[in-house]
Structures are given as structure tokens and as C-alpha cells.
Design a protein around this motif. Structure first.
Motif, PDB file in Angstrom:
ATOM      1  N   GLU A 178      34.666  22.877  32.480  1.00 54.74           N
ATOM      2  CA  GLU A 178      35.353  24.096  33.033  1.00 54.74           C
ATOM      3  C   GLU A 178      36.089  23.669  34.424  1.00 54.74           C
ATOM      4  OE1 GLU A 178      33.102  27.812  33.484  1.00 54.74           O
ATOM      5  OE2 GLU A 178      34.639  28.493  35.085  1.00 54.74           O
ATOM      6  N   GLN A 179      35.364  22.757  35.281  1.00 60.66           N
ATOM      7  CA  GLN A 179      35.808  22.178  36.311  1.00 60.66           C
ATOM      8  C   GLN A 179      37.097  21.120  35.975  1.00 60.66           C
ATOM      9  OE1 GLN A 179      34.357  22.533  39.715  1.00 60.66           O
ATOM     10  NE2 GLN A 179      33.394  24.290  38.917  1.00 60.66           N
ATOM     11  N   HIS A 215      40.212  23.159  35.179  1.00 61.13           N
ATOM     12  CA  HIS A 215      40.759  23.671  36.375  1.00 61.13           C
ATOM     13  C   HIS A 215      41.565  22.713  37.161  1.00 61.13           C
ATOM     14  CE1 HIS A 215      37.332  27.024  37.034  1.00 61.13           C
ATOM     15  NE2 HIS A 215      38.121  27.226  36.033  1.00 61.13           N
ATOM     16  N   ARG A 247      44.636  21.594  35.063  1.00 60.53           N
ATOM     17  CA  ARG A 247      45.751  22.811  35.267  1.00 60.53           C
ATOM     18  C   ARG A 247      46.627  22.511  36.578  1.00 60.53           C
ATOM     19  NH1 ARG A 247      42.157  27.119  33.040  1.00 60.53           N
ATOM     20  NH2 ARG A 247      42.414  27.231  30.949  1.00 60.53           N
ATOM     21  N   MET A 266      34.826  32.531  27.695  1.00 65.47           N
ATOM     22  CA  MET A 266      34.551  33.470  29.084  1.00 65.47           C
ATOM     23  C   MET A 266      35.991  34.342  29.248  1.00 65.47           C
ATOM     24  SD  MET A 266      33.388  31.765  32.591  1.00 65.47           S
ATOM     25  CE  MET A 266      32.453  30.443  31.903  1.00 65.47           C
ATOM     26  N   GLU A 312      35.775  34.151  34.728  1.00 68.49           N
ATOM     27  CA  GLU A 312      36.113  32.866  35.498  1.00 68.49           C
ATOM     28  C   GLU A 312      36.768  33.055  36.890  1.00 68.49           C
ATOM     29  OE1 GLU A 312      38.211  29.876  33.148  1.00 68.49           O
ATOM     30  OE2 GLU A 312      38.907  31.265  31.922  1.00 68.49           O
ATOM     31  N   ILE A 335      34.912  31.123  40.266  1.00 69.32           N
ATOM     32  CA  ILE A 335      35.642  30.544  41.228  1.00 69.32           C
ATOM     33  C   ILE A 335      35.368  31.028  42.491  1.00 69.32           C
ATOM     34  CG2 ILE A 335      37.664  29.629  41.804  1.00 69.32           C
ATOM     35  CD1 ILE A 335      38.590  29.363  39.263  1.00 69.32           C
ATOM     36  N   LEU A 389      43.227  29.112  36.488  1.00 70.41           N
ATOM     37  CA  LEU A 389      42.698  29.501  35.297  1.00 70.41           C
ATOM     38  C   LEU A 389      43.725  29.617  34.187  1.00 70.41           C
ATOM     39  CD1 LEU A 389      41.433  32.639  37.064  1.00 70.41           C
ATOM     40  CD2 LEU A 389      40.293  31.057  35.860  1.00 70.41           C
ATOM     41  N   GLY A 390      45.056  28.842  34.663  1.00 68.97           N
ATOM     42  CA  GLY A 390      46.205  28.993  33.573  1.00 68.97           C
ATOM     43  C   GLY A 390      46.529  30.536  33.184  1.00 68.97           C
TER      44      GLY A 390
END
Lengths: 385, 162
Positions: free
Chosen positions: A291-292, A295, A298, B1, B6, B10, B26-27
Motif C-alpha cells: 500500500e505504501q 502511494h 502514484r 479497501m 485508506e 493515511i 489514493l488515485g
């Protein structure tokens, strides 16, 4: 005195990364986005298991193939992720990193003069390992217009009567490209039709950001023709533990283990105990790290767009591979100037094959703060060009 | 998720992140993220945006204590009313209802040992329903809210590698 060095080794070019590494070391205050390993520490419960195994005195060799419980966990893992069953005793064995497995697979399968298809840009060791195994490396140049995926057509163009092995390096270092199921199905057809074997290096498999990683071994008829290589370095942030594995047909595994037992004996015992814990209880850690990375991936793509650096969207590993052709410089020149003028280190695409010319590899195995600072420097550099 | 999950993941670690950056990571669409944030605030899921401070590195004296409190629950209202009487004191930073050997965990921040001691003896112990208290002073914080306070992250990797 006689020349002490063998010709075959001398002729192998040293890694392009090494050369760059030396220049970066001389640059004071440099920020690097040049690293090919996770920035996370190995999750504590995994390290703890390694320490515990030392405390208990598990300091001896394991069997050549590795701990049975580890091979069982590897087999379970592949079954739950790819739906393919490997016999943990006969079809799985543990190596010193994925890189040992690459070397062994080539040496076990090659007769002198056999041709090995190697898609590039890709990890630095396939070509030299093929040469050391007396194979003839045949390079397939991957293209950005295909998002650096390998196409059946590209394979067909390079296949000859001598072709024996296709190396499949996806998710890819340095491009971040992945192969989806449909892409693999096309490749599998050619592999079966031309009677080839596949060495599938899936070390970045867990780091796939568009759905789940698909291995070519999950396609019909491919398990029999594939050496599946994976390891713990990237998914569990365990690079320094030096632990990987190979799965494949018993006949090939036996020969690979033969070389492994004479050259290596066995993979590090402490690492093997830690790896059992990683496979049993590490899924959440992998998810958190993934997940990191996603991020950061992106973030970099959005920054490249903002500062005008064209880049295809990569869905795997932890690299982006932007194109720098529009600045009229070679990759080497771009990277050297970026380092000199802005003290930012990225790796020239050419370190991963000649066809990496015109690209740079930017790693996002760094914290967001680090990436932000680096993007400021990159923006300043580009605005001056 | 879900996006919601999300977002919370963060901002729990970085409450200073702005909506634009959050949407990039997060896009997701910026407007959607802004709306979701607003909803999370309105629903009381996001309760505040605090700053983590390691006071021990400043010249300002702070004393933190954990107090285990045993109480007699009251018919019909259980622990809620006694908890409320305790959490209204501004020096109380947290109050939790606990399972196990005691009922309420009260976390207190004071300027000095003396101040904490006098709060316990004069205000807390004298409440009708409080049966007993046990006060523990925090001597050193190693890790707080998931952040290690005693060590800084150091990148010891080779500077460039394949």
C-alpha cells in the motif's frame, strides 16, 4: 607469469550500476533514488524468529534443499496464490536469493551453444549468467509502446532451432512492467509450440498494483516447462537474509540441487527459520508495504506529469522508468548531470541493457518526504534544460 | 479497501496532508476525497488533528500518570456517569473503561508529581463511587502512537544497487 584470468570472465562487461555507484559515492549530500531494495526493515516478528532460532542453537546446515517446513510453506504459498501444487520434497528447493536460482537454472539446463532469450531492459544478471553457462544470450528489446510487456511476436522473431530457454522477468526491474494473464497466454502458446522452457523470475510478484500477480505456471501445460523463481527479499523486505527458492519439474530440480550442494551446500539456516515465519504470518506486512509503495508510485507519476517528464504507468515492482529522449541527452549524460548539478542519483536505463537508452530508472523504495525532496531537485534540473 | 479506510490509514499518520496530495496518493478524485473527509469529520469519526510532541525534549515539565480506578457501578447508568465526572477535569487526558482487574483507566497530565498526587488524593479518591486507585507514573516514553521516540530512522542501504 601466466595470465591468471579466464577469458570467458574477462569478456563479461562489469555491471553499469557499479560504475555509477562509484560516482555517487564521491558526491557529497546526494539524494539517491537508485536503490533496488525495500526501505522497510524486515518485519519484527520475522526478525524475532531468526533471533529465536539462534538462541535455540539452530546453527547447523540444513538439508541441501532447505528445511522441510520451509519448503512446505513455499508449496502452500504457491498453491494459495496461483492454485498450482508443487511437491515440497521433489519440486521445491531453497536458494541463496533469487539470483542463485537464476544461475542454477541456466547451468542445469544449458548445453554449449543453446540460445537463451532475454527480454531487456531487465535485471543485470541474466545475460552474464547465461554466458557463464556457455549459452548464447539473445536479447529481445522490450518497447515502451507495449508498456514494456513481452509479446508473442517478439519471441517468434528471435526463436531459432537452438533456442531452449525464455527468461520471463516480470514484474520487471527496471521498468515496473507486468504481464497480465492474457499477455502470458500468448507467450505460453509460443513456448509450447516451439518446445521452449521458461525461467520465470517473479521476485516482485507480490508488488503488483493492478489486481493479483499471475504466474505463467498457472496456465495449462506451463508448470512442466517452467522454473518458477521467487524469494523473500522484496515481498518481506529481507534482502540481506539472502533467501530465495526455485520450483519446477523434478528432473530439473535434481540437477539444480546437485550444483547447489557442491557450490553452496545450503541456504543460511537462520534465514530459513525466519522465512517460515514470513510465509506463515507475514501476509499483513506485505499488504501494508504494498500500500505504501502504491502511494509513492502514484505520487511519482503525478509529479512527472506536473514537471513534464513522460512516463508510462507501471503496475509492478518499485520502479518507474520515465523517458528522457526529449532532452536530447543519453541516459548516462542525463544521470551524470543530474547528479553533478542537483545531487540527485537515479540509474541510467542502459545499466539494464542497451535498449534502456533514453530512459532512467527511478526507485520509489523511499519515504514520501525523501521523494518530495528528490522531485524538487529533478524539477529544477529539468527546468534548466 | 475502501477509500474511506485508506484516507483514515493515511491521515492517522499524517494529519497535515492536504486534500490534493491525499487524492494523488489514493488515485482518487480530489472532490470525492474532500467530501469524504468532511463526512468523516461530521460523523465524528475524525475527532481532531493533533500534533505529537515529545515534551521530554523541551524545557517544559510534564508529568504523566496512569491511574487504575476501581468504582462501584450505579444502577441504570453503569460506569458512564462516574466516567463523565472524571473526564471533565481538564488535567485528565484520557479515560477508558477496562476489562480485568480494575474498571477505569485514567490518564493524567500534570506539571509536577505533586500536582498529580494532589489530584488523586483530593479529587479522584474523594468521589463517592471510587473504591480505590493505583497511580503509575510514566518514567520514559519509548514509543507513542506507533512512533518510536528514542531513535531516528537511518537509511543504511547501499546508495545505488541493481
Amino acid at each position: 607469469m601466466r595470465n591468471p584470468i579466464g577469458k570467458k570472465v574477462v569478456d563479461i562487461k562489469p555491471s553499469g550500476i557499479r560504475k555509477f555507484f562509484d560516482i555517487v559515492l564521491e558526491t557529497e549530500g546526494a539524494i539517491s533514488l537508485g536503490v533496488g531494495e525495500p526501505d522497510f526493515d524486515t518485519p519484527w516478528h520475522i526478525r524475532d524468529e531468526g533471533i529465536y532460532s539462534l538462541e535455540k542453537g539452530r546453527t547447523f546446515y540444513t538439508s541441501n534443499s532447505g528445511l522441510k517446513e520451509l519448503r512446505t510453506e513455499i508449496s502452500n504459498y504457491i498453491h494459495r496464490t496461483q492454485g498450482v501444487s508443487y511437491d515440497p520434497i521433489k519440486e521445491v528447493f531453497v536458494t541463496v536469493g533469487g539470483s542463485e536460482a537464476i544461475d542454477l537454472a541456466l547451468r542445469a539446463m544449458i548445453d554449449e551453444g543453446d540460445e537463451v532469450l532475454i527480454p531487456q531492459p531487465s535485471y543485470v544478471s541474466y545475460e552474464p549468467c547465461a554466458i557463464l553457462a556457455d549459452a548464447v544470450p539473445v536479447i529481445i528489446e522490450l518497447k515502451e509502446e507495449n508498456q514494456f510487456r513481452l509479446t508473442a511476436q517478439e519471441v517468434l522473431e528471435k526463436v531459432t532451432d537452438k533456442t531452449k530457454i525464455l527468461v520471463l522477468p516480470f514484474p520487471n526491474n527496471p521498468t515496473g512492467a507486468i504481464m497480465e494473464k492474457e499477455d502470458l497466454e500468448e507467450i505460453a502458446k509460443v513456448v509450447i509450440e516451439k518446445d521452449l522452457y521458461v525461467i520465470s523470475d517473479e521476485i516482485y510478484g507480490e508488488l503488483t498494483y493492478s489486481g493479483k500477480h499471475v504466474s505463467i505456471v498457472s496456465l495449462p501445460g506451463m508448470k512442466e516447462r517452467t522454473i518458477l523463481i521467487n524469494g523473500f527479499s522484496k515481498a518481506y523486505a529481507m534482502t540481506g537474509w539472502r533467501l530465495g527458492y526455485a520450483c519446477g519439474p523434478q528432473a530439473i530440480m535434481e540437477q539444480m540441487v546437485k550444483i547447489h550442494q557442491f557450490a553452496i551446500m545450503c541456504a543460511p539456516t537462520t534465514s530459513q527459520y525466519a522465512a517460515v515465519e514470513a510465509l506463515r504470518n507475514g501476509d499483513d506486512d506485505v499488504l501494508m508495504m504494498k500500500e505504501q509503495y502504491n502511494h509513492r508510485r502514484r505520487f511519482l507519476l503525478s509529479e512527472f506529469e506536473r514537471i513534464g517528464l513522460p512516463c508510462f504507468e507501471p503496475y509492478g515492482a518499485f520502479y518507474v522508468f520515465p523517458c528522457i529522449k526529449k532532452f536530447g541527452m543519453s541516459s548516462d549524460e542525463f544521470c551524470t548531470r543530474l547528479l553533478k548539478e542537483e545531487k540527485l542519483a537515479v540509474v541510467p536505463g542502459t545499466a539494464f541493457g542497451d535498449c534502456g537508452e533514453g530512459y532512467i530508472r527511478v526507485s520509489y523504495a523511499y519515504s514520501l518526504e525523501n521523494l518530495k525532496a528528490a522531485m524538487e531537485r529533478l524539477e529544477r534540473f529539468i527546468s534548466k534544460l | 479497501m475502501s477509500t474511506r479506510e485508506e484516507i483514515l490509514g493515511i491521515i492517522e499518520k499524517n494529519s497535515r496532508i492536504d486534500v490534493h496530495e491525499l487524492s494523488v496518493l489514493l488515485g482518487a478524485d480530489e472532490l470525492l476525497v474532500a467530501n469524504e473527509l468532511k463526512n468523516l469529520e461530521e460523523e465524528g469519526i475524525i475527532c481532531g488533528y493533533h500534533t505529537m510532541i515529545d515534551w521530554s525534549k523541551t524545557d517544559i515539565e510534564k508529568v504523566n500518570a496512569l491511574i487504575e480506578v476501581k468504582v462501584t457501578p450505579q444502577r441504570g447508568i453503569g460506569f458512564d456517569s462516574i466516567a463523565e465526572r472524571i473526564y471533565k477535569y481538564p488535567e485528565v487526558t484520557s479515560v477508558y473503561l477496562m476489562s480485568g482487574g480494575f474498571d477505569l483507566m485514567v490518564i493524567l497530565e500534570g506539571k509536577s508529581l505533586h500536582e498529580v498526587a494532589s489530584f488523586v488524593s483530593n479529587k479522584l479518591s474523594t468521589l463517592d463511587t471510587v473504591l480505590s486507585t493505583a497511580t503509575h507514573f510514566i518514567l520514559k516514553k519509548y514509543k507513542d502512537h506507533g512512533t518510536i521516540l528514542t531513535k531516528k530512522y537511518e537509511d543504511t542501504r547501499e546508495i545505488v544497487s541493481p
